[in-house]
Write a protein that holds these residues in place. Structure first.
Motif, PDB file in Angstrom:
ATOM      1  N   ASP A 168       0.844  -1.187   0.000  1.00 27.00           N
ATOM      2  CA  ASP A 168       0.000   0.000   0.000  1.00 27.00           C
ATOM      3  C   ASP A 168       0.885   1.244   0.000  1.00 27.00           C
ATOM      4  OD1 ASP A 168      -2.259   1.585   0.186  1.00 27.00           O
ATOM      5  OD2 ASP A 168      -2.581   1.246   2.325  1.00 27.00           O
ATOM      6  N   ASP A 169       0.278   2.386  -0.264  1.00 29.50           N
ATOM      7  CA  ASP A 169       0.997   3.656  -0.158  1.00 29.50           C
ATOM      8  C   ASP A 169       1.363   3.936   1.296  1.00 29.50           C
ATOM      9  OD1 ASP A 169       0.807   4.205  -2.882  1.00 29.50           O
ATOM     10  OD2 ASP A 169      -1.106   5.260  -2.656  1.00 29.50           O
ATOM     11  N   ASP A 171       1.508   6.004   4.483  1.00 30.63           N
ATOM     12  CA  ASP A 171       0.688   7.054   5.079  1.00 30.63           C
ATOM     13  C   ASP A 171       1.541   7.772   6.121  1.00 30.63           C
ATOM     14  OD1 ASP A 171      -1.062   8.600   6.654  1.00 30.63           O
ATOM     15  OD2 ASP A 171      -2.740   7.231   6.313  1.00 30.63           O
ATOM     16  N   ARG A 214       4.986   9.219  -4.142  1.00 32.61           N
ATOM     17  CA  ARG A 214       4.752   8.096  -5.055  1.00 32.61           C
ATOM     18  C   ARG A 214       5.797   6.987  -4.902  1.00 32.61           C
ATOM     19  NH1 ARG A 214       3.084   9.125 -11.388  1.00 32.61           N
ATOM     20  NH2 ARG A 214       1.646   7.361 -11.525  1.00 32.61           N
ATOM     21  N   ARG A 217       6.333   3.118  -0.214  1.00 29.00           N
ATOM     22  CA  ARG A 217       5.336   2.050  -0.132  1.00 29.00           C
ATOM     23  C   ARG A 217       5.576   1.210   1.126  1.00 29.00           C
ATOM     24  NH1 ARG A 217       1.015   1.631  -3.448  1.00 29.00           N
ATOM     25  NH2 ARG A 217       1.422  -0.506  -4.162  1.00 29.00           N
ATOM     26  N   THR A 303       6.308   0.179  -9.030  1.00 29.09           N
ATOM     27  CA  THR A 303       6.587   1.560  -8.643  1.00 29.09           C
ATOM     28  C   THR A 303       7.548   2.225  -9.631  1.00 29.09           C
ATOM     29  OG1 THR A 303       6.168   1.159  -6.292  1.00 29.09           O
ATOM     30  CG2 THR A 303       7.599   3.014  -6.825  1.00 29.09           C
TER      31      THR A 303
END
Length: 374
Positions: A168-169, A171, A214, A217, A303
């Motif tokens: 996931d990205d 956070d 971006r 991850r 990515t």
């Protein structure tokens, strides 16, 4: 006036010829009767597994930790289970905080040996804290310890195999602290002030997330959403590319006390940007297994493809050999050492982006022996 000794410390200063205790006696000298030395050795072997061992953990420190774990469990359960039977069928995690003086710790660590000092026992406790094995609090009067959950020791194989993960990205609001704590264990060997490392790392991760999210991850556990793996792919400005040909220590930042970042980010759309710097790539040691390593590495390929949309001329990717386990993974994925820093013992590693994208990750990592032995 001296305080009253803890009940399980009552046998500490007895003569060397110790008598076999009753089941109600849980003095540190008798830990081996509650959890046999060969069973302690099994726990030490799990801790010393190369794929799981925290940087800086020696066999001696692992032995100290296992004995401390046993003692804290027994001390906690003596109050609620006075008839606790010997030997223990299994080693369970103590719950919450348990008081433990340096005198008690010295008895635990040095039982059956030439007794060390309380001061040296305190230093061992601090080292176990730095390694992430325990937490320690001092309220001005009492030292309290907490054993951290260690999935490689406490969880059954069935529980571990039932876990699922997703990539996931990152956070920055909810992931930074948790990621910083497991990253810090990889950098502790480089820092004298280990307590400050997680704070600095969390702050810098959030700074990078503002610059180019971006490329950041995480690998999450699906049951609780906690991050257990992480990487940062950083598009490098043309002015900073020279660092890849200079001593690697110059480009260390997460483990450094210097505020100025030695590597500058390239602005999105920069046609002169040709290189990605892997600023971090790690999976927390209990989860460093073949499926998770493949899952995170395959996401890296995706990515890179997305980053090529922002930087069309990307062709090189560089990383640092911060940890010997990660160095093995990088080598399996085709990275080559290009410049070794003899001062700190780390190296630059390089791979072509085209080759990285084309790599069969599962086949490449199947050759990494430690991933297959878990």
């Amino acid at each position: 006036m001296k305080g009253i000794e803890p009940p399980i410390l009552s046998q500490l200063m007895t003569a060397p010829n110790l008598q076999r205790p009753s089941d109600s006696e849980i003095a540190p000298e008798f830990i081996d009767l509650w959890f046999a030395p060969e069973r302690q050795s099994e726990q030490v072997a799990l801790l010393m597994n190369p794929a799981r061992r925290p940087v800086g953990l020696t066999r001696c420190r692992a032995e100290y930790f296992v004995r401390l774990w046993i003692y804290l469990f027994l001390k906690q359960h003596q109050a609620v289970e006075p008839a606790l039977q010997r030997p223990l069928p299994e080693l369970k995690l103590p719950e919450g905080w348990i008081s433990c003086t340096h005198r008690e710790a010295a008895a635990v660590f040095y039982a059956g040996k030439e007794r060390g000092s309380e001061r040296s026992a305190g230093m061992i406790l601090d080292k176990l804290v730095a390694l992430g094995l325990i937490n320690k609090e001092f309220d001005g009067n009492t030292i309290s310890l907490q054993v951290n959950p260690l999935p490689q020791l406490a969880a059954s194989p069935a529980v571990q195999s039932a876990l699922t993960f997703q990539v996931d990205d990152f956070d920055a609001r909810s992931d930074a602290i948790l990621v910083a704590n497991f990253l810090a264990r990889n950098y502790n060997w480089m820092n004298n002030n280990t307590a400050a490392v997680p704070h600095r790392i969390a702050r810098r991760l959030r700074q990078w997330a503002r610059q180019y999210p971006r490329g950041m991850r995480v690998l999450r556990r699906c049951d609780n959403s906690n991050p257990v793996g992480f990487y940062v792919f950083y598009p490098t400005s043309v002015e900073s590319e020279q660092n890849f040909f200079l001593p690697p220590r110059i480009s260390l930042h997460l483990s450094s006390t210097e505020e100025e970042d030695p590597i500058a980010v390239a602005p999105i759309g920069d046609l002169d940007c040709t290189a990605i710097f892997i600023r971090s790539w790690s999976i927390d040691s209990p989860y460093m297994k073949y499926p998770q390593a493949c899952q995170l590495a395959e996401d890296c390929q995706q990515t890179v493809r997305r980053m090529q949309e922002d930087f069309p001329n990307l062709c090189d990717i560089f990383g640092l050999t911060i940890h010997p386990i990660l160095e093995q993974l990088a080598a399996a994925m085709g990275f080559q050492k290009t410049h070794k820093d003899i001062v700190v013992g780390i190296s630059w590693m390089y791979q072509s982006i085209d080759r990285l994208i084309a790599l069969d990750v599962q086949k490449a990592l199947s050759s990494v022996e430690f991933l297959q032995s878990k």
